[in-house]
Design an enzyme around this catalytic site. Structure first.
Site, PDB file in Angstrom:
ATOM      1  CB  SER A 131     -22.709  29.722  35.354  1.00 58.35           C
ATOM      2  OG  SER A 131     -23.367  30.076  36.555  1.00 58.35           O
ATOM      3  CE1 TYR A 144     -23.029  35.160  33.500  1.00 59.66           C
ATOM      4  CE2 TYR A 144     -24.133  33.691  35.045  1.00 59.66           C
ATOM      5  CZ  TYR A 144     -22.978  34.132  34.432  1.00 59.66           C
ATOM      6  OH  TYR A 144     -21.770  33.554  34.745  1.00 59.66           O
TER       7      TYR A 144
END
Length: 273
Positions: A131, A144
């Site tokens: 990401s 995350y």
């Protein structure tokens, strides 16, 4: 015919990638953690199988099945993952462990077991879904963020260790993409964060909760899930895949700022996002 194992195909990026690759003549083993999602994938005409990446036996059985059918495993796209919102101080150790079980340990185990077959056949392509949050960090995404940073470290190291083989490792750094990620993150937020007793209670109620509940795709630089699917197809068709692929302008922009700005100046910008 090339084949590929894709994890996390219940919706969003995994689903769109499975559909695109299948339509492109690639044999797709689309997997999901829940049987109801597997049935939905089958209804779409996809070859779908049950796979929980946190279950080593599931992974072993899935790979054995692919190899027994095709005698090879050309590629794996480690896409399974989820987000756990909340300030770092509100993330308990068990919740952080749960985040890592899927995003990091599950991905690692799929990779590790797949490598046994790729070593045996002498080639393969490993595609790790990271990401933009594996490059920079944003507040209230600590669990995350660190799971994606861990993926970066594993992928970069593995790529070096496999540099003298015909097995490639490519990392995809995805920015804002249309999927059910936000919807699932909201469920985890409500389940695992003590909103009322947090030092960030007011922020949660006014900003974070509203952002997670917003079902509009109005995030700057947002792209459809197919944008990631197209990159996976590009990797499969390439004789020499790149080690890293950015998806969305947000990833390019923030990746660039990470390289040129001081930490203090970058923090000022990130605090406004």
């Amino acid at each position: 015919m090339k084949n590929i194992l894709i994890t996390g195909c219940s919706s969003g990026i995994g689903l769109e990638t499975a559909k695109l690759l299948d339509a492109s003549g690639i044999k797709v083993y689309a997997t999901a953690r829940k049987q109801e999602d597997v049935e939905k994938l089958k209804e779409l005409g996809l070859k779908a199988f049950l796979l929980d990446v946190t279950n080593e036996k599931h992974i072993k059985t899935m790979l054995e099945q692919i190899y027994s059918i095709d005698g090879k495993i050309d590629a794996v796209f480690n896409n399974a993952g989820f987000g756990q919102p909340g300030a770092v101080e509100d993330i308990t150790v068990p919740v952080l462990k749960e985040q890592f079980e899927t995003n990091v340990f599950g991905m690692h185990e799929v990779t590790r077991q797949t490598l046994v077959y790729m070593r045996k056949q002498g080639y393969g392509k490993i595609i790790q879904h990271s990401s933009v949050l594996g490059i920079i960090s944003l507040k209230f995404r600590g669990a995350y963020n660190c799971s994606k940073y861990a993926i970066e470290g594993l992928a970069d190291t593995l790529r070096l260790e496999l540099s003298n083989t015909n097995i490639s490792v490519s990392t995809i750094n995805t920015g804002p993409v249309t999927s059910k990620f936000r919807e699932n993150a909201l469920k985890n937020f409500r389940k695992n964060i003590d909103i009322e007793n947090s030092a960030f209670s007011e922020v949660y109620k006014k900003e974070l909760k509203e952002r997670l509940e917003n079902d509009k795709d109005d995030t700057p630089f947002n792209l459809p899930a197919s944008s990631v699917a197209n990159v996976v197809l590009k990797i499969l068709e390439s004789s020499k895949p790149k080690p890293r692929y950015y998806v969305t302008k947000a990833t390019y922009l923030l990746g660039f700022l990470k390289r040129i700005l001081s930490t203090s100046l970058l923090d000022k910008i990130l605090n406004k996002i």
